[in-house]
Motif scaffolding. Structure first.
Motif, mmCIF file in Angstrom:
data_model
loop_
_atom_site.group_PDB
_atom_site.id
_atom_site.type_symbol
_atom_site.label_atom_id
_atom_site.label_comp_id
_atom_site.label_asym_id
_atom_site.label_seq_id
_atom_site.Cartn_x
_atom_site.Cartn_y
_atom_site.Cartn_z
ATOM 1 N N SER A 276 0.846 -1.199 0.000
ATOM 2 C CA SER A 276 0.000 0.000 0.000
ATOM 3 C C SER A 276 0.877 1.242 0.000
ATOM 4 O O SER A 276 1.820 1.334 0.789
ATOM 5 C CB SER A 276 -0.900 0.015 1.240
ATOM 6 O OG SER A 276 -1.779 -1.093 1.242
ATOM 7 N N VAL A 277 0.550 2.196 -0.861
ATOM 8 C CA VAL A 277 1.324 3.432 -0.940
ATOM 9 C C VAL A 277 0.396 4.630 -1.098
ATOM 10 O O VAL A 277 -0.712 4.518 -1.624
ATOM 11 C CB VAL A 277 2.338 3.433 -2.115
ATOM 12 C CG1 VAL A 277 3.388 2.350 -1.939
ATOM 13 C CG2 VAL A 277 1.624 3.282 -3.444
ATOM 14 N N ILE A 278 0.879 5.778 -0.641
ATOM 15 C CA ILE A 278 0.279 7.067 -0.977
ATOM 16 C C ILE A 278 1.172 7.714 -2.018
ATOM 17 O O ILE A 278 2.376 7.896 -1.792
ATOM 18 C CB ILE A 278 0.155 7.967 0.263
ATOM 19 C CG1 ILE A 278 -0.803 7.336 1.292
ATOM 20 C CG2 ILE A 278 -0.358 9.358 -0.136
ATOM 21 C CD1 ILE A 278 -0.887 8.112 2.598
ATOM 22 N N LEU A 279 0.600 8.044 -3.163
ATOM 23 C CA LEU A 279 1.307 8.758 -4.234
ATOM 24 C C LEU A 279 0.796 10.187 -4.268
ATOM 25 O O LEU A 279 -0.419 10.405 -4.268
ATOM 26 C CB LEU A 279 1.060 8.090 -5.587
ATOM 27 C CG LEU A 279 1.456 6.623 -5.721
ATOM 28 C CD1 LEU A 279 0.992 6.067 -7.063
ATOM 29 C CD2 LEU A 279 2.963 6.469 -5.580
ATOM 30 N N ILE A 280 1.709 11.144 -4.310
ATOM 31 C CA ILE A 280 1.320 12.554 -4.313
ATOM 32 C C ILE A 280 2.073 13.271 -5.426
ATOM 33 O O ILE A 280 3.305 13.180 -5.506
ATOM 34 C CB ILE A 280 1.614 13.224 -2.951
ATOM 35 C CG1 ILE A 280 0.986 12.412 -1.809
ATOM 36 C CG2 ILE A 280 1.090 14.657 -2.943
ATOM 37 C CD1 ILE A 280 1.233 12.988 -0.427
ATOM 38 N N ASP A 281 1.330 13.965 -6.292
ATOM 39 C CA ASP A 281 1.961 14.711 -7.374
ATOM 40 C C ASP A 281 1.634 16.193 -7.248
ATOM 41 O O ASP A 281 0.621 16.584 -6.656
ATOM 42 C CB ASP A 281 1.544 14.174 -8.746
ATOM 43 C CG ASP A 281 0.034 14.203 -8.970
ATOM 44 O OD1 ASP A 281 -0.518 15.310 -9.094
ATOM 45 O OD2 ASP A 281 -0.587 13.126 -9.025
ATOM 46 N N TYR A 282 2.517 17.012 -7.811
ATOM 47 C CA TYR A 282 2.436 18.470 -7.702
ATOM 48 C C TYR A 282 2.617 19.070 -9.089
ATOM 49 O O TYR A 282 3.549 18.705 -9.812
ATOM 50 C CB TYR A 282 3.540 19.000 -6.763
ATOM 51 C CG TYR A 282 3.401 18.497 -5.356
ATOM 52 C CD1 TYR A 282 2.829 19.284 -4.362
ATOM 53 C CD2 TYR A 282 3.809 17.213 -5.017
ATOM 54 C CE1 TYR A 282 2.668 18.806 -3.073
ATOM 55 C CE2 TYR A 282 3.646 16.720 -3.739
ATOM 56 C CZ TYR A 282 3.080 17.526 -2.764
ATOM 57 O OH TYR A 282 2.912 17.049 -1.489
ATOM 58 N N GLN A 283 1.725 20.014 -9.452
ATOM 59 C CA GLN A 283 1.872 20.697 -10.725
ATOM 60 C C GLN A 283 1.324 22.110 -10.621
ATOM 61 O O GLN A 283 0.553 22.452 -9.723
ATOM 62 C CB GLN A 283 1.197 19.929 -11.840
ATOM 63 C CG GLN A 283 -0.275 19.630 -11.666
ATOM 64 C CD GLN A 283 -0.780 18.737 -12.773
ATOM 65 O OE1 GLN A 283 -0.464 18.940 -13.948
ATOM 66 N NE2 GLN A 283 -1.558 17.729 -12.427
ATOM 67 N N LEU A 284 1.742 22.920 -11.575
ATOM 68 C CA LEU A 284 1.386 24.338 -11.578
ATOM 69 C C LEU A 284 -0.063 24.539 -11.987
ATOM 70 O O LEU A 284 -0.651 23.719 -12.699
ATOM 71 C CB LEU A 284 2.281 25.094 -12.554
ATOM 72 C CG LEU A 284 3.769 25.127 -12.250
ATOM 73 C CD1 LEU A 284 4.519 25.756 -13.426
ATOM 74 C CD2 LEU A 284 4.031 25.900 -10.980
ATOM 75 N N THR A 285 -0.618 25.643 -11.574
ATOM 76 C CA THR A 285 -1.840 26.154 -12.167
ATOM 77 C C THR A 285 -1.485 26.647 -13.560
ATOM 78 O O THR A 285 -0.577 27.459 -13.735
ATOM 79 C CB THR A 285 -2.416 27.323 -11.345
ATOM 80 O OG1 THR A 285 -2.756 26.848 -10.058
ATOM 81 C CG2 THR A 285 -3.648 27.897 -12.018
ATOM 82 N N VAL A 286 -2.172 26.143 -14.573
ATOM 83 C CA VAL A 286 -1.881 26.507 -15.955
ATOM 84 C C VAL A 286 -2.792 27.665 -16.344
ATOM 85 O O VAL A 286 -4.011 27.576 -16.255
ATOM 86 C CB VAL A 286 -2.091 25.333 -16.919
ATOM 87 C CG1 VAL A 286 -1.822 25.750 -18.354
ATOM 88 C CG2 VAL A 286 -1.180 24.172 -16.514
ATOM 89 N N VAL A 287 -2.176 28.761 -16.757
ATOM 90 C CA VAL A 287 -2.934 29.940 -17.205
ATOM 91 C C VAL A 287 -3.010 29.917 -18.714
ATOM 92 O O VAL A 287 -1.996 29.793 -19.402
ATOM 93 C CB VAL A 287 -2.242 31.236 -16.716
ATOM 94 C CG1 VAL A 287 -3.029 32.449 -17.185
ATOM 95 C CG2 VAL A 287 -2.119 31.224 -15.195
ATOM 96 N N ALA A 288 -4.209 30.018 -19.247
ATOM 97 C CA ALA A 288 -4.391 29.940 -20.695
ATOM 98 C C ALA A 288 -3.737 31.125 -21.396
ATOM 99 O O ALA A 288 -3.734 32.257 -20.904
ATOM 100 C CB ALA A 288 -5.893 29.925 -21.023
#
Length: 255
Positions: free
Chosen positions: A239-251
């Protein structure tokens, strides 16, 4: 001092030790128990994989975590996930996973893990005026029968598409396999045993609760192998917790 994540593109952590606080054991036990009841992954019911997912924002100025609303289908709450082109098993797909329950989203250990990971990430100064998007996956591989396998997605060295991803072991029990490998980006799509050793940075296992690793996606590829049953009683579990991070993309309004 430059972080290992920034210097090498990946880093290995022991969060049970570095996050130590009064009550961590109780909070960990609450997460461990919750994994017992994860629903099957609707997108791969034959692969012995169980999953929940929720989405949040981290506000860079205040360091607050704000959980995003879910969608409701037939009375059940789901969180939306878009993989883009990076998962060869679900290219360009929009998926909805069973959402993590509210009482677990308020678990102190989970929130501390999210913020500890966030503090390891690095962004341009102009990026920090907008919230950082966080995806939190609870994923369990479980095998009940001899000869069966439980498989992560995708089952090859790969990149995720999000700038940073972290994995945190919650439980490993009676399991064989489940090795982790970190390679150079160009070996994406391959199995670790197909790759020259000099193209793999490290091969390792997560064994203890909250043993963890993080990757900067553009710098490396990564892999976790299938698990099978070990020699003990009961099912094999990882069992694992996976956490990802990304920017707010502005059009771009000029397009």
């Amino acid at each position: 001092m430059m972080s290992q994540l920034k210097n090498k593109g990946y880093a290995i952590y022991d969060y049970m030790e570095t996050l130590k606080y009064e009550g961590i054991e109780e909070d960990y036990e609450a997460l461990l128990e919750y994994f017992e009841y994860l629903p099957v992954d609707d997108y791969a019911p034959e692969l012995n994989r169980y999953r929940r997912y929720s989405r949040a924002l981290v506000l860079p100025a205040s360091k607050n975590i704000e959980w995003l609303p879910n969608v409701v289908r037939d009375g059940r709450e789901y969180a939306a996930y878009f993989q883009g082109k990076f998962n060869p098993e679900h290219p360009g797909s929009y998926r909805e996973f069973h959402a993590i329950d509210p009482h677990i989203l308020e678990n102190t250990l989970l929130k501390k893990i999210i913020m500890a990971d966030y503090e390891e990430t690095f962004w341009g100064e102009e990026d920090m005026i907008m919230p950082i998007h966080v995806g939190v996956h609870f994923v369990k591989l479980e095998v009940d029968e001899e000869g069966e396998r439980a498989v992560s997605s995708p089952d090859c060295l790969h990149q995720d598409g999000e700038p940073f991803t972290f994995a945190h072991l919650i439980e490993r029990r009676n399991a064989e396999g489940g090795i982790n490998a970190i390679g150079i980006p160009s070996v994406s799509g391959s199995q670790p045993e197909e790759v020259d050793e000099d193209k793999l940075h490290e091969v390792f296992e997560l064994n203890r609760p909250l043993e963890s690793y993080g990757v900067e996606d553009s710098s490396v590829s990564h892999y976790v192998g299938p698990i099978t049953k070990g020699g003990g009683e009961g099912p094999a579990v990882r069992s694992v917790i996976l956490i990802d991070y990304q920017l707010t993309v502005v059009a771009d309004m000029d397009e």
